[in-house]
Design an enzyme around this catalytic site. Structure first.
Site, PDB file in Angstrom:
ATOM      1  N   GLU A  66      -2.811  34.316  -5.504  1.00 49.02           N
ATOM      2  CA  GLU A  66      -2.662  35.761  -5.321  1.00 49.02           C
ATOM      3  C   GLU A  66      -1.206  36.102  -5.031  1.00 49.02           C
ATOM      4  O   GLU A  66      -0.471  35.312  -4.447  1.00 49.02           O
ATOM      5  CB  GLU A  66      -3.587  36.252  -4.202  1.00 49.02           C
ATOM      6  CG  GLU A  66      -3.346  35.610  -2.836  1.00 49.02           C
ATOM      7  CD  GLU A  66      -2.372  36.382  -1.971  1.00 49.02           C
ATOM      8  OE1 GLU A  66      -1.946  37.470  -2.378  1.00 49.02           O
ATOM      9  OE2 GLU A  66      -2.035  35.876  -0.887  1.00 49.02           O
ATOM     10  N   LYS A  67      -0.796  37.294  -5.466  1.00 51.47           N
ATOM     11  CA  LYS A  67       0.568  37.768  -5.228  1.00 51.47           C
ATOM     12  C   LYS A  67       0.582  38.612  -3.956  1.00 51.47           C
ATOM     13  O   LYS A  67       0.085  39.733  -3.945  1.00 51.47           O
ATOM     14  CB  LYS A  67       1.078  38.584  -6.414  1.00 51.47           C
ATOM     15  CG  LYS A  67       2.513  39.058  -6.243  1.00 51.47           C
ATOM     16  CD  LYS A  67       2.951  39.926  -7.402  1.00 51.47           C
ATOM     17  CE  LYS A  67       4.375  40.402  -7.174  1.00 51.47           C
ATOM     18  NZ  LYS A  67       4.488  41.249  -5.953  1.00 51.47           N
ATOM     19  N   THR A  68       1.136  38.057  -2.905  1.00 47.86           N
ATOM     20  CA  THR A  68       1.176  38.746  -1.617  1.00 47.86           C
ATOM     21  C   THR A  68       2.203  39.872  -1.646  1.00 47.86           C
ATOM     22  O   THR A  68       3.324  39.695  -2.113  1.00 47.86           O
ATOM     23  CB  THR A  68       1.537  37.755  -0.498  1.00 47.86           C
ATOM     24  OG1 THR A  68       0.643  36.648  -0.546  1.00 47.86           O
ATOM     25  CG2 THR A  68       1.443  38.413   0.859  1.00 47.86           C
ATOM     26  N   GLY A 223      -1.604  41.452  -7.107  1.00 49.96           N
ATOM     27  CA  GLY A 223      -1.670  40.799  -8.405  1.00 49.96           C
ATOM     28  C   GLY A 223      -1.793  39.295  -8.307  1.00 49.96           C
ATOM     29  O   GLY A 223      -2.271  38.749  -7.306  1.00 49.96           O
TER      30      GLY A 223
END
EC number: 2.7.7.50
Length: 466
Positions: A66-68, A223
């Site tokens: 996951e894109k933090t 994202g």
């Protein structure tokens, strides 16, 4: 403005110029890097395009996570050669160094757990993201550092090693001793400034599983990140093989915000009176978005709303910025901004574009960034929006992704078998009595050959391979 997207602040003391320069040079030496010392060493992902599915995701093995939506920061851990004290420095994207006191990072014990109190990490550089997330037990917001890569560990540069190896070193040589210290000696860790975890890495063909978790994470995620398994670490700048995918609504751009209050003329005053024209602060101003064209911002002052940019200020600004668009701020949002009682003019803001109306919307302030996105980046983001790849598009190629991954995996196994067979044949010629070749003494034994996939919260005792 989305209050959940407010970027956290680094809980440390920004280091003065000379100290920063000295540490930068030490870090360049640590990485054996030819990059200038004034360049942020972290690699930067590029926006995902439709062609990347065939040219990249299907062509080689990738991890997905996951894109933090937090604050990107490197963590540098070094021991002062004079005082023998361990120092922890956080490095932001502007290449500023912040000393963070209160940590202790031990080395991996070789004999017993007491070594956790006797040894110190020295020359370790980690890539990650600072984020405010909700504690599932207390329901309170807490600061956490999510690690997703490792550039060096205990004085050994890892930038030329593949991602799989770097993650293994990070898990075994850094996170495990840190976790053990917290487990065995919790009283020694009670004052740590924030908690540290490793991000979950999954195989690229598990992207649907990762995407389903985005809304249930304890922090904001906007994202997916795709990282090539076998690639070396790209020091500084854009890495064309490191991909960030965002839903269409999450594609954002960073601009400089310039506020223009309306000017009112008081005709009762003489034309020569300098107060004849004045700013009307009772009326909502115009909000201009300026895009960065490169170069140093010669007008980087953060000014109060009561002090709008003068004509000369704007002339200076337009050497490196140009007006790009206006942003819509409704009355409710304007009242919220005024209630903040913070400087607004000249700050960097992150904005999203409404696909139906085409209007830009304010998401949050980005005080961690000195400049907005370069005009070329803005253009690529807009192209990415026009050439948007949906989650459905990605899910449609998952089976093909898995199939090609397995084909490459089998090809490596076959090549290894052939190599072992040839090595065995050569050994038989030189040692007729030997039925199995011994491992060469100079053949390297990599940590990741037997390493674990440490979870976000605790080591995986089942020794699951990455």
């Amino acid at each position: 403005m989305d209050n959940n997207r407010v970027a956290p602040e680094i809980p440390g003391l920004r280091q003065p110029g000379q100290i920063t320069n000295d540490i930068r040079m030490l870090m360049c030496k640590l990485l054996n890097s030819a990059k200038p010392a004034n360049t942020f060493p972290g690699s930067q992902p590029v926006s995902f395009h439709l062609a990347d599915i065939e040219e990249k995701l299907l062509a080689q093995d990738y991890y997905v996570c996951e894109k933090t939506d937090g604050l990107r920061a490197l963590m540098l851990i070094m021991v002062n050669p004079v005082t023998k004290e361990q120092g922890c420095f956080m490095i932001d994207r502007e290449n500023n160094y912040y000393m963070v006191n209160g940590f202790r990072f031990p080395c991996l014990p070789r004999a017993n757990k007491k070594e956790l109190l006797e040894t110190l990490q020295d020359g370790t550089l980690i890539d990650g993201e600072l984020v405010m997330q909700t504690n599932p037990v207390t329901k309170l917001k807490e600061l956490r550092y999510l690690m997703f890569d490792c550039l060096a560990v205990n004085g050994r540069s890892l930038v030329q090693s593949p991602t799989s190896s770097r993650l293994a070193h990070l898990g075994k040589e850094f996170f495990k001793p840190y976790y053990d210290l917290r487990s065995y000696f919790p009283d020694r860790c009670s004052t740590f400034p924030f908690k540290i975890s490793m991000k979950h890495m999954n195989f690229s063909y598990d992207l649907a599983k990762v995407a389903k978790t985005l809304d249930s994470l304890p922090h904001v995620s906007d994202g997916l990140i795709f990282t090539p398994v076998q690639a070396a670490y790209h020091i500084g700048g854009k890495d064309s093989y490191l991909l960030k995918w965002k839903p269409e609504v999450e594609n954002t751009v960073d601009f400089k915000l310039i506020i223009e209050p309306p000017v009112v003329e008081d005709k009762s005053l003489p034309k020569s009176d300098k107060n004849r024209f004045y700013y009307n602060y009772d009326v909502k101003p115009l909000f201009h978005l300026y895009v960065w064209q490169g170069g140093n911002d010669v007008n980087n002052r953060i000014q109060d709303f009561e002090q709008p940019f003068t004509k000369s200020d704007l002339e200076l600004l337009e050497r490196t910025y140009r007006k790009f668009a206006e942003i819509e701020i409704d009355d409710k949002q304007w009242n919220e901004l005024k209630a903040m009682e913070e400087p607004l003019n000249g700050r960097i803001v992150e904005c999203s574009k409404d696909q139906e109306s085409g209007a830009w919307k304010l998401l949050r302030f980005r005080d961690d960034k000195l400049n907005g996105n370069h005009v070329s980046v803005v253009q690529k983001v807009l192209e990415s929006i026009g050439d948007s790849v949906s989650l459905d598009d990605l899910e449609q190629v998952v089976d093909e992704m898995r199939s090609r991954w397995k084909e490459r995996e089998q090809g490596l196994k076959n090549a290894q078998k052939q190599f072992n067979h040839q090595a065995s044949a050569r050994s038989s010629l030189s040692q007729q009595h030997s039925t199995e070749p011994e491992q060469s003494q100079d053949q390297p034994k990599y940590v990741d050959d037997d390493d674990d996939n440490w979870s976000d919260d605790e080591p995986d005792t089942k020794r699951q391979k990455i």
